[in-house]
Design an enzyme around this catalytic site. Structure first.
Site, PDB file in Angstrom:
ATOM      1  N   ASN B 622      55.887  65.373  50.939  1.00 47.40           N
ATOM      2  CA  ASN B 622      57.143  65.685  51.637  1.00 47.40           C
ATOM      3  C   ASN B 622      57.598  64.448  52.408  1.00 47.40           C
ATOM      4  O   ASN B 622      57.057  64.127  53.465  1.00 47.40           O
ATOM      5  CB  ASN B 622      56.927  66.871  52.590  1.00 47.40           C
ATOM      6  CG  ASN B 622      58.219  67.295  53.282  1.00 47.40           C
ATOM      7  OD1 ASN B 622      59.112  66.471  53.521  1.00 47.40           O
ATOM      8  ND2 ASN B 622      58.318  68.571  53.602  1.00 47.40           N
ATOM      9  N   GLN B 629      55.482  61.032  60.333  1.00 48.96           N
ATOM     10  CA  GLN B 629      54.128  60.526  60.585  1.00 48.96           C
ATOM     11  C   GLN B 629      54.132  59.013  60.751  1.00 48.96           C
ATOM     12  O   GLN B 629      53.487  58.467  61.635  1.00 48.96           O
ATOM     13  CB  GLN B 629      53.196  60.881  59.420  1.00 48.96           C
ATOM     14  CG  GLN B 629      52.737  62.317  59.409  1.00 48.96           C
ATOM     15  CD  GLN B 629      51.826  62.621  60.579  1.00 48.96           C
ATOM     16  OE1 GLN B 629      50.849  61.926  60.822  1.00 48.96           O
ATOM     17  NE2 GLN B 629      52.168  63.636  61.333  1.00 48.96           N
ATOM     18  N   LYS B 693      47.232  60.795  49.162  1.00 44.64           N
ATOM     19  CA  LYS B 693      46.230  60.324  50.110  1.00 44.64           C
ATOM     20  C   LYS B 693      46.736  60.648  51.514  1.00 44.64           C
ATOM     21  O   LYS B 693      47.774  61.281  51.686  1.00 44.64           O
ATOM     22  CB  LYS B 693      45.983  58.825  49.935  1.00 44.64           C
ATOM     23  CG  LYS B 693      45.062  58.527  48.758  1.00 44.64           C
ATOM     24  CD  LYS B 693      44.591  57.088  48.700  1.00 44.64           C
ATOM     25  CE  LYS B 693      45.635  56.182  48.089  1.00 44.64           C
ATOM     26  NZ  LYS B 693      45.053  54.983  47.470  1.00 44.64           N
ATOM     27  N   GLU B 697      47.243  58.160  59.848  1.00 47.27           N
ATOM     28  CA  GLU B 697      46.740  57.080  60.674  1.00 47.27           C
ATOM     29  C   GLU B 697      47.208  55.707  60.224  1.00 47.27           C
ATOM     30  O   GLU B 697      47.265  54.768  61.009  1.00 47.27           O
ATOM     31  CB  GLU B 697      45.203  57.142  60.687  1.00 47.27           C
ATOM     32  CG  GLU B 697      44.747  58.477  61.233  1.00 47.27           C
ATOM     33  CD  GLU B 697      43.244  58.666  61.204  1.00 47.27           C
ATOM     34  OE1 GLU B 697      42.696  59.032  62.249  1.00 47.27           O
ATOM     35  OE2 GLU B 697      42.629  58.448  60.152  1.00 47.27           O
TER      36      GLU B 697
END
Ligand code: FAD
Ligand code: SF4
Ligand code: FES
Ligand code: FES
Lengths: 326, 732, 198
Positions: B622, B629, B693, B697
């Site tokens: 998405n 993120q 994946k 982070e």
């Protein structure tokens, strides 16, 4: 937070009578007081809410060309008042760079100069050596973390700076705090309202217990004025150093300059020597730098804040530029 | 059609914008008492006495619990490793104090106010002992017996002879790079509500992995795991601080057991500093040797981090040294310094975040020495295979990311460093982003109903990364449904086991389990239809083979069943709980970050003007939640670069400022609108069936280096100590 | 001795004696002796009438209870969050007589007679307020913990007219920390909602 009892004062007289009771504190916006009670900095037995007193809010023009700001005026309202914006940009800017939009909707101009130091030793949730928290316990910052501490007017008993922004502008405007208490009242110069440690390392201001700030009076307009606040993040942070400048110009010649630095001492620090030397100088001339440097002759760094001298000097210079363009 | 890759809006949007999403501290139990922890004010020693009389005199206070009141820890806890138990040192089992801020008593009261007031007047007397300041403690090797943290990666790595290669190299660069301790400071402080019914415990908790809490709680009390239920539908940010099980969670459950009433414990912001670990302060010694062409001849990266006295937490910050660039001679090592602090822990972008700061800075120094564009230096040293193992990557399209990032940012045509804009000097910098990829064992259940809706069940938690949005997308893709028709039920340990929400491992792991379960459902439907599972596809609530199509309703109706359910799993080789990619194909995510900063040298100011990050991170399920993120990561990197630091006061033995005013985190005004994020089109066929994946982070890696490099570009000053504050800029 | 009478707390005095002479006898906590002389107007327990989201509430509270704790723990209006309890995060932002404030910095008694609007009072049933919708449309949150405070702050920001530019919005929305760091999306959401309103 210890238990306290609570009363709403309905008039100034009422407030003055109640505030004079022992172990009693006044509540305005509460943005400092509530935190103090939580941290354990103060533990009043009684709190007098003064926010419902009529007639202590708002900005009014004075016959002498100045203004009076009611002590209960919210920071946002004071800063955005057309009179303040137009005539005292330095004050408007200093206020709008304080805290956050929502805090400024609570915080009052009367409570603001009464905020206490932001020294992390003072604000610690648990005991640390701090003469302002516990007189006689020493000063943790003197040989500890003091990057953001004083470069002027400190003693080994306290090296904290007063963190408020608006008083720096008020100091440069030679404003007065108007107070009332059961013996009458006083007119206290904003410049000297907060107390240097040489006079009393445990104190924050000259206000007496039971004495109310009812208003602030500022003299004639200072449209050529500006405030500069330096901090790591762009907003919602106290100053590392700030500078307030008000200029009287004749063309590009400085007739009179008033300069105060914030967060460099326990009170707004007027650069008097600089002010003297700036009179008659042309904007942009090398003499300006020399004049500013002269104001730092008595600056004394702590173990880790030497940089603040250079920073404050540069801030003063830059703010002169900003004020000239205001 | 294809739901994967669609930027659909968050499924939990409505509950989050209306305030109806319930976080741990929003939960209330009938008859609950409020607990407030009393923390040690000394960093080392023992509690000699506790006077609770004044506290007990406050109306509403029912108990003040001290060590003697607490149930003893059951031997089962010995079988739980550290981590996921954050630390084996559980306070209030003895009078020992190992760090300031450690709980020493618990006030329990009918009201929050009374408990808070009482906690301030519990009089604790201490016998102080000398404490160790971690930053100046002796540098030592980690002890494998002190927790398992040190075993999660290589403490020493040597390939070839790096020292000799660097010594002999014609061009050298590198230095010591340092960074302070930082606290994750999620906006939601940790909170636990514990309620016992006989021998059954229910905890509402702010967590990143429900089963870990369930297993730890069960072990603490010597119960079967089935006797513990953990509920955590929404967690208000974790960033590592809620990854492992910290003592306060155990203390809350113990308190509830002792007082026989449900107990609600919410940590204060101050306690978030003392009771939950930070990312530790680190020193990296990075040395690079290169040929005149820029080819790396030797890389050495030695990292040292501080840790507590109870366990050896190792922040494997030297990992980038052996994974980012191709080189025949690599040496990395990890050392620690022990002191009396709350045990450090994983924080967003562990290992690679700190390491990429040091290595990314050293590479820039090397590029400057070589008079080479730092992007070209990276291309010359491109690691086609994993430099550590020599094995092929699971997938890597970093070259494409470099190209796309440089194009979007205008890297090759950027303004010359030092160009003025008023009082600002402009500088540009870039660095590599990369994060190791964790994978976790996970399971999920998918249930398809006759009305064409479906439900996903798994015990994953929502910490904001968007699982409740993307898992329905994954199931919808298989079942030919609109993702809106699929509800994800999560946040309850009674649901099928999900791996944790950390290590960027949720999508790759739980997402794969969801896909597996959905495929199972489709196979069952195919069987009912009478078609071979391999031949069918699903679209618009219909199952299809060639030109034939049947609606779900028809098939289920004829079979007389109301729903079809299937369990799915993502299993790791050897039944492992976690790995770092398959053994044949080491997995990492990659990317490049480009930033433009303004530096006002006279005023010591550093401000972000714009940033571009382009990433090679497998398939993006998405792009909308993924973009968020990455932006979040870039802001984290900015915070690391420009302001964040927690200072340990060496004479007092405590974190000095424990708040959000004395410790700065970025605010809205710090972040310009021009944060450009892109992903290269990629499918990682070797890491899992989804081709995806983790990305949570990756975004925060490399940013601090890029910023430091941009500062150098702007004013010619190399700052090797984070954060880059006015003081350091003025030193120029 | 200080001539400016700084108010030093008993707790600090106790602590100070503890620092100076660790293990020495402890000064007893104030036994409410002062409270005996309390003037009649001072209340140790206050009856608070306050209008929250259009509904009148009447609660008996000790004066130290904050508006935030009253909302969350007594009225179970938990959309308003506590991120710091010190005015340092903005998660507790509500509207007080239409203006945005930090509920953790307001005593519940001091809000008596005023109108409080929380996130629960913003939407009209299932119909979202335009700011709420804009937050969804612009993906302006992740974990959602700061979101209610952000939205209440945004409603205030728009009403104040501080939406003249992206930079102005960012400055005036800086009293709300978002650790998930959805800042550009938040600014975009406020910009869009302000445009819609204009
Ligand atoms: C997170 C945060 C950030 C902040 N950042 C800044 C900043 O950047 N710059 C800045 O300048 N300030 C900042 N502040 C401080 C804020 O501006 C002050 O807290 C506020 O101005 C105090 O006013 P108040 O009305 O809320 O005072 P209160 O909290 O009500 O009172 C403070 C003190 O003043 C006394 N008092 C109040 N009014 C009167 C009166 N009229 N007469 C006599 N005594 C009175 C009270 O008894 C009390 O002792 C920040 C505060 C917070 C919480
Ligand atoms: S500087 Fe002043 S406020 Fe800070 S520790 Fe020293 S005495 Fe206390
Ligand atoms: S909880 Fe009120 S500002 Fe943080
Ligand atoms: S959405 Fe998580 S803190 Fe803002």
């Amino acid at each position: 937070m210890r238990d306290f009892s609570y009363a709403q004062a309905t008039s100034r007289a009422d407030a003055i009578a109640l505030a004079a009771l022992p172990d009693t504190m006044v509540l305005a916006g509460g943005t400092e007081l509530l935190n103090w009670t939580r941290i354990g900095i103060v533990e009043p037995a009684r709190i007098v809410d003064i926010t419902r007193i009529p007639g202590m809010e708002g900005v009014k023009a004075l016959p002498n060309g100045g203004v009076r700001i009611g002590a209960l005026t919210k920071l946002n309202d004071a800063a955005q008042h057309p009179l303040i914006r137009a005539s005292y940009p330095v004050l408007s800017e200093a206020i709008l760079k304080s805290a956050s939009a929502q805090i400024r909707n609570l915080a009052t101009v009367g409570g603001n100069p009464l905020q206490r130091v932001r020294c992390p030793y003072f604000r610690a949730d648990e005991p640390t050596p701090c003469n302002k928290r516990a007189p006689g316990s020493g000063c943790g910052a003197l040989h500890g973390f003091n990057e953001k501490h004083a470069i002027f007017g400190w003693t080994k008993d306290c090296v904290a700076v007063h963190p408020a922004d608006p008083p720096v502008a008020l100091a440069v405007l030679d404003a007065d705090f108007i107070t009332e208490d059961k013996n009458g009242g006083r007119r206290l110069a904003a410049r000297k309202f907060n107390v240097l440690p040489g006079e009393d390392p445990t104190a924050h201001s000259v206000l007496h217990h039971g004495e109310l700030i009812v208003g602030i009076e500022i003299g004639r307009p200072a449209p050529k004025s500006a405030y500069l606040k330096i901090r790591e993040r762009e907003s919602y942070e106290y100053a590392t150093v700030s500078a307030a400048v008000a200029l009287d110009l004749e063309g590009d010649v400085i007739r009179r300059a008033r300069i105060a630095l914030g967060s460099v001492a326990m009170q707004p620090w007027r650069l008097e020597e600089t002010e003297r030397r700036l009179a008659g100088q042309k904007l942009g001339s090398p003499a300006i730098e020399a004049a500013v440097d002269a104001g730092f002759a008595d600056a004394r760094p702590l173990s880790s804040n030497t940089y603040k001298i250079k920073l404050a000097r540069n801030a003063a210079l830059r703010t002169i530029e900003l004020a000239a363009r205001a | 059609m294809g739901n994967l890759g669609q930027p659909i809006a968050r499924a939990d949007g409505f509950v989050k914008v209306t305030g109806t999403a319930r976080y741990a501290g929003d939960q209330n139990q009938v008859g609950q008492l409020y607990a407030v922890l009393v923390a040690s004010t000394v960093p080392a020693g023992r509690v000699s006495a506790i006077d609770t009389r004044a506290a007990l005199a406050i109306p509403g206070v029912t108990r003040v619990l001290v060590a003697a009141d607490m149930p003893r820890i059951h031997a089962d806890l010995d079988k739980i490793t550290v981590p996921p138990l954050a630390t084996r040192f559980i306070p209030m089992q003895s009078d020992t104090i190992v760090h300031e801020g450690q709980p020493v008593a618990i006030v329990v009261s009918e009201s929050l106010e009374a408990a808070e007031a009482a906690a301030t007047i519990v009089r604790v007397s201490y016998e102080r002992a000398a404490f160790i300041v971690p930053e100046t403690a002796a540098v030592v090797s980690a002890d494998p017996k002190k927790g398992s943290y040190s075993m999660s990666n290589a403490l020493e790595f040597n390939k070839g002879d790096a020292p000799a290669a660097i010594a002999a190299a014609p061009v050298k660069a590198g230095a010591a790079y340092t960074q302070p301790s930082r606290h994750a400071n999620p906006m939601e402080p940790s909170a636990t509500i514990a309620a016992w019914k006989g021998d059954h415990l229910t905890v509402y908790d702010a967590v990143q992995h429900l089963p870990a809490v369930q297993n730890v709680m069960a072990a603490v009390f010597g119960l079967p795991a089935t006797s513990v239920r953990v509920v955590s539908p929404h967690t208000g940010g974790g960033f590592g601080a809620k990854a492992f099980v910290w003592p306060h969670e155990i203390l809350a459950a113990m308190a509830a057991k002792v007082v026989r009433r449900p107990v609600k414990l919410v940590l204060s912001r101050q306690q978030m500093y003392g009771m939950v670990g930070p990312q530790p302060q680190m020193v990296h010694d990075v040395r690079l040797g290169a040929g005149a062409d820029g080819k790396l001849l030797g890389v050495s990266h030695a990292a040292t981090n501080i840790t507590g006295v109870t366990e050896d937490y190792v922040e494997f910050g030297a990992v980038p040294g052996r994974t980012f660039y191709a080189c025949d001679n690599i040496a990395t090592s990890q050392r620690i310094r022990r002191g009396n602090i709350t045990l450090p822990t994983f924080m967003r972008s562990p290992w690679d975040g700190p390491g990429s700061w040091a290595l990314g800075s050293a590479m820039d120094e090397l590029a400057r020495t070589l008079n080479m564009d730092p992007l070209d230096l990276r291309l010359i040293n491109y690691a086609e295979t994993d430099p550590e193992s020599g094995k092929p990557w699971s997938s890597k399209k970093l070259r494409e990311a470099y190209e796309e990032g440089a194009r979007r940012f205008g890297w090759r045509t950027r303004v010359k460093g030092g160009t003025r804009d008023g009082h600002w000097r402009i500088g540009c910098g870039m660095a590599d982003c990369s994060q190791g990829q964790a994978r976790f064992h996970s399971t999920a259940r998918v249930c398809l109903k006759a009305d064409g809706t479906a439900r996903i069940e798994s015990s994953f938690c929502d910490i904001g990364t968007g699982p409740a949005t993307i898992f329905p997308q994954i199931a919808a893709e298989v079942l030919g449904l609109d993702p809106k028709q699929i509800l994800a039920v999560a946040g309850d340990s009674d649901l099928p086991y999900s791996g944790p929400t950390y290590g960027s491992g949720t999508t790759i792991s739980t997402g794969a389990a969801v896909q597996h379960a959905a495929l199972g459902v489709r196979a069952k439907l195919a069987r009912l239809t009478g078609w071979p599972a391999e031949d069918v596809t699903m679209r618009d609530a219909r199952i299809m083979r060639g030109n034939e199509a049947r609606t779900i309703r028809e098939v289920l109706g004829e079979a007389g069943v109301s729903e079809l359910t299937s369990d799915g799993a993502f299993d790791l080789p050897g039944g492992a709980f976690v790995d770092m990619g398959s053994s044949a194909f080491p997995a990492r995510t990659f990317g490049a970050i480009f930033v433009e900063v303004g530096v006002d040298q006279e005023l010591g100011l550093l401000r972000l003007r714009r940033a571009t990050g382009v990433y090679s991170a497998g398939r993006i399920i998405n792009p909308r939640t993924a973009r968020s993120q990455m932006i979040g990561g870039i802001v984290w990197g900015w915070g690391m670069a420009a302001m964040e630091a927690s200072h340990f006061e060496p004479t007092l033995g405590r974190w000095l400022a424990k708040d959000l005013a004395g410790v700065a985190l970025p605010v809205n005004a710090d972040i310009p609108p021009d944060i450009d994020v892109g992903f290269v089109d990629e499918f990682d066929a070797n890491s899992g069936p989804l081709g995806a994946k983790g990305i949570g982070e990756l975004g925060a890696t490399g940013v601090a280096a890029a910023v430091g490099n941009a500062v150098y570009d702007a004013i010619g000053l190399r700052i090797r100590d984070l954060p880059i504050t006015p003081e350091k800029i003025l030193a120029a | 001795m200080s001539k400016h009478q700084p108010t030093i707390s008993r707790r600090d005095l106790m602590r100070n004696s503890a620092i100076a002479a660790a293990g020495a006898a402890v000064v007893p906590v104030d036994s409410a002796g002062a409270a005996g002389s309390t003037s009649k107007q001072f209340e140790a327990l206050a009856m608070v009438h306050v209008e929250i989201n259009g509904v009148d509430h009447q609660l008996e509270l000790p004066p130290r209870v904050t508006l935030l704790d009253m909302l969350r723990e007594r009225l179970q209006l938990t959309g308003t969050k506590k991120g710091c309890n010190r005015g340092e995060c903005g998660a507790c932002t509500v509207l007080l007589d239409g203006r945005r404030v930090n509920a953790c910095l307001v005593l519940a008694v001091a809000a008596a007679g005023r109108k409080v609007t929380t996130i629960e009072g913003l939407s009209d049933g299932p119909r979202l307020h335009p700011v709420q919708q804009a937050f969804i449309d612009h993906d302006a949150f992740q974990c959602g913990f700061c979101t209610c405070g952000q939205i209440m702050s945004a409603v205030g920001c728009i009403a104040e007219g501080h939406t003249g530019s992206n930079a102005e919005i960012r400055e005036w929305m800086s009293g709300n920390i978002c650790r998930c760091s959805a800042y550009p999306q938040i600014a975009a959401a406020v910009e869009a909602a302000a445009r819609e309103k204009a």
